[in-house]
Motif scaffolding. Structure first.
Motif, mmCIF file in Angstrom:
data_model
loop_
_atom_site.group_PDB
_atom_site.id
_atom_site.type_symbol
_atom_site.label_atom_id
_atom_site.label_comp_id
_atom_site.label_asym_id
_atom_site.label_seq_id
_atom_site.Cartn_x
_atom_site.Cartn_y
_atom_site.Cartn_z
ATOM 1 N N PHE A 121 -31.283 43.535 19.119
ATOM 2 C CA PHE A 121 -30.133 43.189 18.262
ATOM 3 C C PHE A 121 -29.487 41.867 18.653
ATOM 4 O O PHE A 121 -28.651 41.337 17.938
ATOM 5 N N SER A 122 -29.880 41.347 19.805
ATOM 6 C CA SER A 122 -29.390 40.050 20.232
ATOM 7 C C SER A 122 -30.366 38.962 19.791
ATOM 8 O O SER A 122 -29.998 37.805 19.616
ATOM 9 N N GLN A 123 -31.621 39.358 19.627
ATOM 10 C CA GLN A 123 -32.675 38.393 19.282
ATOM 11 C C GLN A 123 -32.878 38.261 17.791
ATOM 12 O O GLN A 123 -33.320 37.228 17.313
ATOM 13 N N ASP A 124 -32.619 39.331 17.077
ATOM 14 C CA ASP A 124 -33.015 39.412 15.679
ATOM 15 C C ASP A 124 -31.758 39.722 14.842
ATOM 16 O O ASP A 124 -31.265 40.852 14.836
ATOM 17 N N LYS A 125 -31.255 38.686 14.144
ATOM 18 C CA LYS A 125 -29.989 38.862 13.417
ATOM 19 C C LYS A 125 -30.128 39.862 12.264
ATOM 20 O O LYS A 125 -29.157 40.526 11.907
ATOM 21 N N LYS A 171 -28.705 45.285 10.193
ATOM 22 C CA LYS A 171 -29.143 46.589 9.697
ATOM 23 C C LYS A 171 -28.556 47.703 10.568
ATOM 24 O O LYS A 171 -28.070 48.708 10.075
ATOM 25 N N ARG A 172 -28.581 47.465 11.881
ATOM 26 C CA ARG A 172 -28.086 48.486 12.804
ATOM 27 C C ARG A 172 -26.565 48.652 12.725
ATOM 28 O O ARG A 172 -26.032 49.736 12.938
ATOM 29 N N LEU A 173 -25.888 47.552 12.411
ATOM 30 C CA LEU A 173 -24.417 47.602 12.456
ATOM 31 C C LEU A 173 -23.789 47.757 11.068
ATOM 32 O O LEU A 173 -22.646 47.362 10.867
ATOM 33 N N THR A 174 -24.500 48.370 10.132
ATOM 34 C CA THR A 174 -23.942 48.486 8.776
ATOM 35 C C THR A 174 -22.640 49.290 8.755
ATOM 36 O O THR A 174 -21.796 49.090 7.887
ATOM 37 N N PHE A 191 -20.315 49.036 10.869
ATOM 38 C CA PHE A 191 -19.247 48.236 11.475
ATOM 39 C C PHE A 191 -18.853 47.109 10.512
ATOM 40 O O PHE A 191 -19.681 46.670 9.713
ATOM 41 N N PRO A 192 -17.621 46.622 10.591
ATOM 42 C CA PRO A 192 -17.217 45.586 9.635
ATOM 43 C C PRO A 192 -17.957 44.278 9.861
ATOM 44 O O PRO A 192 -18.055 43.802 10.996
ATOM 45 N N GLY A 193 -18.516 43.728 8.792
ATOM 46 C CA GLY A 193 -19.236 42.452 8.903
ATOM 47 C C GLY A 193 -19.467 41.887 7.528
ATOM 48 O O GLY A 193 -19.213 42.570 6.519
ATOM 49 N N PRO A 194 -19.943 40.641 7.421
ATOM 50 C CA PRO A 194 -20.232 40.088 6.093
ATOM 51 C C PRO A 194 -21.383 40.856 5.441
ATOM 52 O O PRO A 194 -22.253 41.353 6.139
ATOM 53 N N LYS A 195 -21.360 40.932 4.106
ATOM 54 C CA LYS A 195 -22.504 41.541 3.405
ATOM 55 C C LYS A 195 -23.714 40.659 3.662
ATOM 56 O O LYS A 195 -23.576 39.426 3.750
ATOM 57 N N ALA A 200 -21.172 48.287 21.917
ATOM 58 C CA ALA A 200 -21.922 48.359 23.183
ATOM 59 C C ALA A 200 -22.545 49.742 23.347
ATOM 60 O O ALA A 200 -23.702 49.884 23.744
ATOM 61 N N GLN A 201 -21.774 50.759 23.007
ATOM 62 C CA GLN A 201 -22.282 52.136 23.118
ATOM 63 C C GLN A 201 -23.377 52.381 22.073
ATOM 64 O O GLN A 201 -24.426 52.942 22.369
ATOM 65 N N GLU A 202 -23.102 51.924 20.863
ATOM 66 C CA GLU A 202 -24.039 52.134 19.745
ATOM 67 C C GLU A 202 -25.425 51.546 20.049
ATOM 68 O O GLU A 202 -26.440 52.143 19.758
ATOM 69 N N VAL A 203 -25.438 50.350 20.642
ATOM 70 C CA VAL A 203 -26.741 49.702 20.894
ATOM 71 C C VAL A 203 -27.282 50.024 22.288
ATOM 72 O O VAL A 203 -28.347 49.556 22.658
ATOM 73 N N GLY A 204 -26.541 50.838 23.050
ATOM 74 C CA GLY A 204 -27.020 51.218 24.388
ATOM 75 C C GLY A 204 -27.070 50.037 25.342
ATOM 76 O O GLY A 204 -27.985 49.910 26.160
#
Ligand code: ADP
Length: 370
Positions: A100-104, A109-112, A114-118, A231-235
C-alpha cells in the motif's frame, strides 16, 4: 559485540538510513546497510555491503547477517520482499502492508472505507468525463514527479502515451496538507506524533510546522485517530507517514509512506523519541518511546541544492546567527533542487522560528548572502 543486541539490516543507504545510525548506536543496535554504492549518504558512515536491491539472492545472503530487515525506500520489488519472507527472513514492514506504500491504486482500493478523493484506474482517456482531475503514476513517483493536474481529455491522452495505466483522482481544492506519523510494533502497540503541516513548492516539501498550526484539538485528535486506524488496517510494522489534505474540517487521505519520512524529520530534535529511533524499536518489537513534543513548536526546513556547493562554510554564519538551529547534512552531491539536508528548530515563538528556518534555507542554497 555484547550478547543479545540484535543486528538490523536496512535496504538502502540514503539519508533516512544515515539518520538511523545515531539512534542505533545509542541503543547498541548493530546496523548494516545494503547500499547501491559506497558513496551513498549512509554508506559513508556505516558498515555496509554493496549490491542490487532487485536481486533476491544477494538480499538473501545479506539477510543472513541480520536479525531483522527493513528498507528506506519503496523501490524494492514486492516480489523480492515476498521472496525474502518465503525464505524465512523477518522483513518489516511485511509485503502485505508494504504494497500500500508502493502501489497507489492498491492503497486506494484498500482504504475505500477511509475518507479520500474519489479515484479510478484508467488506461483510456475517454473513461474520464469530468475535468480537472489529478492523474498519478501507480508506483515509482516521488516529490510530485509522476503527478499531473489534468484539465482536459487531450492532456490526459498525452500523459497516457508514456504511462499506459494511471490512477485518476478527484482534485481536492484543499486548504492545507498535513502528515501524521505513526508507529506500530508486531505486538500491536501503536503511537502517533502531533500532526505536521507540510508546505510544498512545486511538489517538493520545503518546510514543516508541528503541531500543524491550523489544527484545533478536535481535528488533531481526529487526524491521529485516522492514521492509527489505517496503521492497524494495513498491519503496519515500523513507522509510516499518512499524508492528508485538509479542507475546512474535512480530512482526505492522500498517500501512505511506510518508512521514516520527511514530514517526521522534526522529531529528531522536536520529540522525546525520533521517528528513526521509533522505527528501530517497532521492528524489534521493543516498547515504543514517548512521542510528545519537547517544545511548543518544531519547524523543519529542507535545504535544496542551489548555487553553493560548499555546505560547510555556511555553518560559520548561521551557527553564529542562530545558535539554537540544528543541522542535518545528507552528504550528497549538491544538485539544483535536490534535498541535501535539513534544519530543525524548536521553541515557543512560531513566527520567529519560521523566519529563522526560511533564512537558513535561503542562505544555504545561495539565494541570499547575509
Ligand atoms: P508523491 O508520491 O510524488 O509525493 P502525491 O500523491 O503525494 O505524490 O502527490 C503530490 C502532490 O500533488 C500532493 O502533495 C498534492 O499537493 C498534490 N495532489 C495529489 N493528489 C491530489 C488530489 N487528489 N487533489 C489535489 N491535489 C493533489
Amino acid at each position: 559485540m555484547s550478547k543479545g543486541f540484535p543486528t538490523v539490516g536496512i535496504i538502502g543507504a540514503g539519508q533516512l538510513a544515515r539518520m538511523s545510525v545515531a539512534p542505533a548506536a545509542a541503543l547498541g543496535i548493530n546496523l548494516i546497510l545494503f547500499a547501491e554504492s559506497p558513496q551513498d549518504s549512509a554508506a559513508q558512515i556505516c558498515q555496509h555491503v554493496v549490491g542490487d536491491y532487485k536481486n533476491l539472492n544477494q538480499l538473501k545472503s545479506f539477510a543472513e547477517k541480520c536479525d531483522v530487515l527493513t528498507f528506506e525506500h519503496e523501490l524494492v520489488p514486492l516480489s523480492v520482499i515476498k521472496g525474502l519472507e518465503a525464505a524465512g527472513v523477518c522483513v518489516y514492514p511485511t509485503s502485505t502492508s508494504f504494497e500500500f506504500s508502493q502501489d497507489k491504486a492498491a492503497m486506494r482500493k484498500r482504504l475505500t472505507s477511509f475518507p479520500g478523493p474519489k479515484s479510478e484506474v484508467i488506461s483510456d482517456a475517454s473513461a474520464v468525463s469530468e475535468f480537472p482531475v489529478v492523474a498519478k503514476k501507480i508506483s515509482g513517483g516521488y516529490d510530485g514527479r509522476g503527478v499531473w493536474k489534468i484539465k482536459s481529455e487531450d492532456e490526459l491522452v498525452e500523459v497516457l502515451k508514456s504511462n499506459p495505466t494511471l490512477l485518476v483522482e478527484e482534485l481536492i481544492n484543499f486548504d492545507y496538507e498535513v502528515a501524521v506519523m505513526v508507529a506500530r510494533s508486531p505486538h500491536g502497540q501503536a503511537t502517533s506524533w502531533a500532526p505536521t503541516q507540510t508546505i510544498q513548492e512545486e511538489g517538493i516539501c520545503t518546510s514543516t510546522i508541528t503541531p500543524a498550526p491550523i489544527f484545533g484539538d478536535e481535528l488533531s485528535e481526529r487526524a491521529q485517530a485516522l492514521a492509527l486506524e489505517i496503521a492497524q488496517e494495513v498491519g503496519l510494522i515500523g513507522v509510516m507517514a499518512v499524508e492528508m489534505f485538509v479542507k475546512g474540517d474535512e480530512l482526505y487521505v492522500n498517500e501512505l509512506a511506510m518508512r521514516a519520512h520527511n514530514s517526521g524529520h522534526w522529531t529528531i530534535e522536536g520529540s522525546k523519541t525520533s521517528q528513526f529511533e521509533q522505527h528501530l524499536r517497532a521492528i524489534l518489537d521493543l516498547p515504543l518511546g514517548d512521542t510528545s513534543l519537547v517544545a511548543s513548536h518544531a519547524v523543519m526546513g529542507n535545504i535544496l541544492g542551489g548555487e553553493k556547493t560548499d555546505m560547510y562554510r555556511p555553518y560559520l554564519h548561521l551557527m553564529a546567527r542562530n545558535p539554537e538551529l540544528k543541522f542535518h547534512q545528507y552528504m550528497k552531491e549538491v544538485r539544483p533542487g535536490r534535498k541535501i539536508g535539513h534544519v530543525n528548530i524548536i521553541g515557543e515563538n512560531l513566527l520567529e522560528l519560521t523566519q529563522i528556518v526560511q533564512h537558513a534555507r535561503d542562505y544555504m542554497s545561495g539565494e541570499i548572502d547575509e
